[in-house]
Scaffold this motif. Sequence first.
Motif, PDB file in Angstrom:
ATOM      1  N   TYR A  91      -5.258   5.366   0.702  1.00  0.00           N
ATOM      2  CA  TYR A  91      -4.093   4.525   0.396  1.00  0.00           C
ATOM      3  C   TYR A  91      -4.477   3.566  -0.717  1.00  0.00           C
ATOM      4  N   SER A 139       0.830  -1.199   0.000  1.00  0.00           N
ATOM      5  CA  SER A 139       0.000   0.000   0.000  1.00  0.00           C
ATOM      6  C   SER A 139       0.865   1.249   0.000  1.00  0.00           C
ATOM      7  N   HIS A 173       0.573   5.730   0.150  1.00  0.00           N
ATOM      8  CA  HIS A 173      -0.299   6.868   0.383  1.00  0.00           C
ATOM      9  C   HIS A 173      -0.560   7.588  -0.937  1.00  0.00           C
TER      10      HIS A 173
END
Length: 202
Positions: A35, A8, A10
């Motif tokens: 995210y 993941s 941001h």
Amino acid sequence: MIVYGSRSTHLKSEQLRNAVCPNCETRGQLTASVYGRHAHVFWIPFFPMGNTGILGCQHCHKGFKPKELDEKAKMEYKNFRGTVKTPLWKFAGLGIVALLIGAGIFSNKMTEEKVTELVANPAMFDKYTFKTEANYYSTFKVVEVFKDSIYVNYNDYETDKKSGLKDIDIEKNYDKDIYVLTNADLEGLHSAGKIEDIERTK
Ligand SMILES: [Zn+2]
């Protein structure tokens, strides 16, 4: 071994100006963050796997899921969510695969065109890579060219993989016996898809 997984990163954050915190009820202190998860192969991002949103209150420092917001705050969050774009780099692996497939198709087409042209105009020392009846690979080379036929020397060896050709394509493997192929024979081999490649050395 293929190393793959997901990760993941941001994507975007924004403070929601009008939303009220579900915990301390302070207005305008919620920060929404999105995210994006992506699949990676050997750490090369391949394709996106969906986004997750979370919210945090700067006043009471509690975290929330979007579904915990009241209706008005949900709307504001949704609007923000609509502005989040998936960056192109998350598709890098798919792009590389598409390029490789494209290059492969292009290279096959070039080989096909070359073979068609060279079959129609045989020349001394042309080296043919062909598929045998049993779909093995072997080679022959042109040793004489006439108006409607050619003389060739066949390679005594064959291989089940194209990559094995370099091992059998050595001078002493070529049978010194002469075989005659008419131009029609050559065209026949070509239209049957038996000619893999032709190397013209001169
Ligand atoms: Zn709060």
